[in-house]
Scaffold this motif. Structure first.
Motif, short mmCIF file in Angstrom:
data_model
loop_
_atom_site.label_atom_id
_atom_site.label_comp_id
_atom_site.label_asym_id
_atom_site.label_seq_id
_atom_site.Cartn_x
_atom_site.Cartn_y
_atom_site.Cartn_z
N PHE A 28 0.85 -1.20 0.00
CA PHE A 28 0.00 0.00 0.00
C PHE A 28 0.88 1.24 0.00
CE2 PHE A 28 0.06 -2.03 4.22
CZ PHE A 28 0.77 -1.09 4.97
N PRO A 72 -3.05 -9.52 6.85
CA PRO A 72 -2.77 -9.70 8.27
C PRO A 72 -3.16 -8.44 9.05
CG PRO A 72 -0.77 -9.06 7.13
CD PRO A 72 -1.89 -8.98 6.13
N GLY A 83 -9.70 -1.58 1.82
CA GLY A 83 -8.46 -2.19 2.31
C GLY A 83 -7.43 -2.26 1.20
N CYS A 84 -6.24 -2.70 1.56
CA CYS A 84 -5.14 -2.74 0.59
C CYS A 84 -5.24 -3.98 -0.30
CB CYS A 84 -3.81 -2.69 1.33
SG CYS A 84 -3.45 -4.23 2.21
S1 SF4 Z 1 -6.26 -3.69 4.85
FE1 SF4 Z 1 -5.26 -2.13 6.12
S2 SF4 Z 1 -4.83 -3.10 8.11
FE2 SF4 Z 1 -5.29 -4.72 6.60
S3 SF4 Z 1 -3.29 -5.34 5.84
FE3 SF4 Z 1 -4.06 -3.81 4.42
S4 SF4 Z 1 -3.25 -1.85 5.18
FE4 SF4 Z 1 -3.01 -3.35 6.82
#
Ligand code: SF4
Length: 309
Positions: free
Chosen positions: A42, A84, A193-194
């Motif tokens: 990300f 995770p 989310g990423c």
């Molecule tokens: S969705 Fe957010 S908390 Fe989950 S792994 Fe990706 S950046 Fe991290």
């Protein structure tokens, strides 16, 4: 006598909740420093845009290496794909705490909202990450603060609890009202989310982990920019578009083969050997085969350059 300025480190994803958390603190005269994290999975692109939209400065921290470790081996396991999230969130909070301790910030704040995400923002999850990150009592969630125990910053009068919020749940109505109050006209859509939350990428990475558990950042990046084809332990990463073609050349590393069409339009193919058994004489014909297979109209005499990195 001039009173001491209160300094807060605000975890800033660029979403509306984090924008509001920063503005709520700023409205109390608190110097809010926004912090965003980057990794192989990300970036801070959205956070940069949102910080600019609310006229606040953004600090970017690269957590690629420790983050890769938790993707390979998360203590709290994965979510629905290969995300995770609990460990990732913990890593961000621990990093923020280390910066707070080193640079003398008064507290850390986030834009979390109680009950907004059933798994990660229920009361138990909020308590767990607060405790495990070492931020017990010093992690302020301005949007839900009145529904949570008083933090040290509130007890010590650094923050006026009366001006914090009591938002909970998934409705964004109160946040939209607040956005209007703060003059925020550019409201980002809620993010999902990423890339680690994407099923397709999760499957790609799980396949890689089964072959190379200690994969590196370059391997993870290659899988983001291709149509992956496995031949035993050799990955043929076929570009799907021009952006992929450019991106695949970036993470190429010694031992890779890069196939590129010369006299016709077609994809770049990167071949990466994760085992010892396949030699150049096996990899080269396969690389050419996949390049031609995914070219629209290859000529009779295709010229393909092969670069051994
Ligand atoms: S969705 Fe957010 S908390 Fe989950 S792994 Fe990706 S950046 Fe991290």
């Amino acid at each position: 006598m001039k009173s001491k300025k209160i300094n807060a480190l605000v975890l800033f994803s660029g979403g509306l909740d984090s924008m509001l958390a920063a503005k709520i603190l700023e409205a109390q005269g608190i110097a809010a420093v926004l912090i965003c994290f980057e990794s192989y999975f990300f970036s801070c692109a959205a956070a940069r845009d949102s910080a600019a939209a609310i006229g606040m400065k953004l600090r970017v921290e690269d957590i690629s290496r420790p983050h890769l470790e938790i993707v390979r081996n998360p203590a709290h396991g994965y979510g629905g794909a290969i995300n995770p999230c609990i460990d990732c969130h913990l890593l961000m909070l621990k990093t923020a705490k280390a910066i707070m301790d080193k640079e003398g910030f008064d507290f850390v704040a986030t834009g979390e909202v109680l009950g907004e995400r059933p798994m990660s923002q229920n009361r138990q999850s909020l308590d767990t990450v607060e405790r495990e990150s070492g931020l017990s009592g010093i992690l302020l969630r301005p949007l839900s603060a009145k529904l949570l125990p008083e933090t040290l910053a509130e007890k010590n009068g650094l923050v006026d609890r009366g001006k914090l919020c009591d938002i909970s749940g998934r409705s964004r109505k109160v946040q939209m009202d607040l956005a209007r109050e703060f003059g925020i006209t550019r409201v980002p859509q809620p993010g999902g989310g990423c890339i680690l939350t994407e099923t397709d990428y999760g499957q790609r990475l799980k396949k890689l982990i089964s072959i190379k558990p200690d994969f590196d950042g370059s391997d993870a990046e290659v899988l983001q920019h291709c149509r992956p084809i496995w031949e035993g332990n050799v990955l043929f990463a076929v570009a799907r578009n021009q952006a992929d073609c450019a991106a695949l050349k970036g993470p190429a590393k010694p031992g890779d083969f890069l196939f590129e069409p010369q006299n016709f339009p077609g994809p770049v193919v990167l071949a990466r050997n994760f085992g010892a058994e396949a030699g150049q004489e096996e990899i080269e014909p396969l690389g050419k085969k996949y390049l031609l297979q995914y070219s629209k109209k290859p000529p009779r005499n295709p010229e393909i350059s092969i670069l051994k990195m």
